[in-house]
Design an enzyme around this catalytic site. Structure first.
Site, PDB file in Angstrom:
ATOM      1  N   GLU A   1     -14.264 107.854  23.440  1.00  0.00           N
ATOM      2  CA  GLU A   1     -13.215 106.860  23.162  1.00  0.00           C
ATOM      3  C   GLU A   1     -13.012 106.708  21.649  1.00  0.00           C
ATOM      4  OE1 GLU A   1     -11.084 105.278  25.118  1.00  0.00           O
ATOM      5  OE2 GLU A   1     -11.884 105.974  27.031  1.00  0.00           O
TER       6      GLU A   1
ATOM      7  N   GLU B 221       1.228 103.289  36.072  1.00  0.00           N
ATOM      8  CA  GLU B 221       0.961 103.614  34.675  1.00  0.00           C
ATOM      9  C   GLU B 221       1.719 104.878  34.239  1.00  0.00           C
ATOM     10  OE1 GLU B 221      -3.054 102.447  33.751  1.00  0.00           O
ATOM     11  OE2 GLU B 221      -3.289 104.298  32.613  1.00  0.00           O
TER      12      GLU B 221
ATOM     13  N   GLU C 156     -12.493 102.266  31.605  1.00  0.00           N
ATOM     14  CA  GLU C 156     -11.507 101.187  31.772  1.00  0.00           C
ATOM     15  C   GLU C 156     -11.848  99.986  30.893  1.00  0.00           C
ATOM     16  OE1 GLU C 156      -9.092 102.485  32.952  1.00  0.00           O
ATOM     17  OE2 GLU C 156      -8.922 102.452  35.131  1.00  0.00           O
TER      18      GLU C 156
ATOM     19  N   ASP D  68      -2.318 110.028  25.276  1.00  0.00           N
ATOM     20  CA  ASP D  68      -2.920 109.244  26.363  1.00  0.00           C
ATOM     21  C   ASP D  68      -2.275 109.573  27.703  1.00  0.00           C
ATOM     22  OD1 ASP D  68      -5.145 107.445  26.611  1.00  0.00           O
ATOM     23  OD2 ASP D  68      -3.740 105.965  27.409  1.00  0.00           O
TER      24      ASP D  68
HETATM   25  C1  HMH Z   1      -8.502 107.532  26.336  1.00  0.00           C
HETATM   26  C2  HMH Z   1      -8.322 106.515  27.400  1.00  0.00           C
HETATM   27  N1  HMH Z   1      -9.375 105.789  27.782  1.00  0.00           N
HETATM   28  C3  HMH Z   1      -9.256 104.858  28.749  1.00  0.00           C
HETATM   29  C4  HMH Z   1      -8.042 104.633  29.356  1.00  0.00           C
HETATM   30  C5  HMH Z   1      -7.915 103.567  30.408  1.00  0.00           C
HETATM   31  O1  HMH Z   1      -7.346 103.993  31.557  1.00  0.00           O
HETATM   32  C6  HMH Z   1      -6.954 105.425  28.932  1.00  0.00           C
HETATM   33  N2  HMH Z   1      -5.715 105.260  29.485  1.00  0.00           N
HETATM   34  N3  HMH Z   1      -7.118 106.343  27.962  1.00  0.00           N
END
Ligand code: HMH
Length: 220
Positions: free
Chosen positions: A209, A88, A139, A51
């Protein structure tokens, strides 16, 4: 949500229309296992490193939206999103060092494909409504997923709570709500062709996702 048009906008109709796909992305086994406390920590570690790479690619995508936004209030919202990403990135580094995870990893296929999709959406000729729909969807999936792990009765492990709060908290939910309103406003005045394209992008985000969660769960 009542009174803010959340139930009647275009995006709400799409969530309803594509609800099996939406539920698959927001109630994925990876998330359900965090919530019931049965998640394999190695899956969480894999997700974290992957991520981080995704979020790095997310920066130029949001920056492209900043360039496309013309309404002053939209610029403020997108700028807020960029500021949040700065925080983040620091969080990922801190979390990775806490877990002893290297962020210098090879992106897996599902991640590469999702990042390539983000790059294509960041191109100057991509319509603002289409790109905004993508931002809202990306998001919102995270907010819906991680806020689920914070609901009362959840057995989310303590050491994963911070990650869940990062995307599951009500301020982030408010941000998603604002993005939804912007997307709905844009879609209201978009051509039929742009609306169709935006719906397609929404569906693609949900699939990406889902693949991303699958990748996090998979052993290799
Ligand atoms: C895969 C993914 N989708 C959405 C977000 C949201 O920012 C993230 N950090 N990572």
């Amino acid at each position: 949500m009542s009174g803010d048009g959340g139930e009647s906008g275009t995006t709400a109709r799409w969530v309803e229309k594509h609800s099996p796909l939406y539920v698959q992305a927001t109630r994925h086994p990876f998330i359900c296992r965090i919530k019931d406390g049965s998640v394999n920590i190695s899956a969480f570690r894999r997700w974290l490193a992957q991520d981080y790479l995704f979020v790095r690619e997310f920066i130029p995508f949001i920056a492209s939206l900043l360039l496309k936004a013309s309404k002053e209030s939209d610029v403020d919202v997108v700028l807020g999103g960029i500021a949040a990403l700065n925080d983040e990135i620091s969080w990922f580094r801190k979390e990775a060092s806490k877990w002893g995870i290297s962020l210098n990893v090879v992106p897996q296929m599902a991640n590469l494909e999702y990042c390539r999709f983000l790059q294509s959406l960041a191109l100057p000729d991509v319509n603002y409504s289409v790109a905004m729909t993508a931002l809202w969807a990306i998001e919102t999936v995270y907010h819906e997923s991680f806020s689920f792990c914070l609901e009362s009765g959840s057995k989310t492990p303590d050491e994963l709570m911070e990650a869940c709060r990062r995307w599951g908290n009500t301020d982030f939910g408010q941000y998603c709500c604002t993005l939804r309103k912007i997307a709905d406003r844009c879609l209201e005045t978009s051509s039929g062709d742009v609306v169709t394209q935006s719906e397609e992008i929404f569906i693609r985000v949900l699939n990406f996702e889902n693949d991303f969660w699958n990748m996090s769960l998979s052993e290799l």
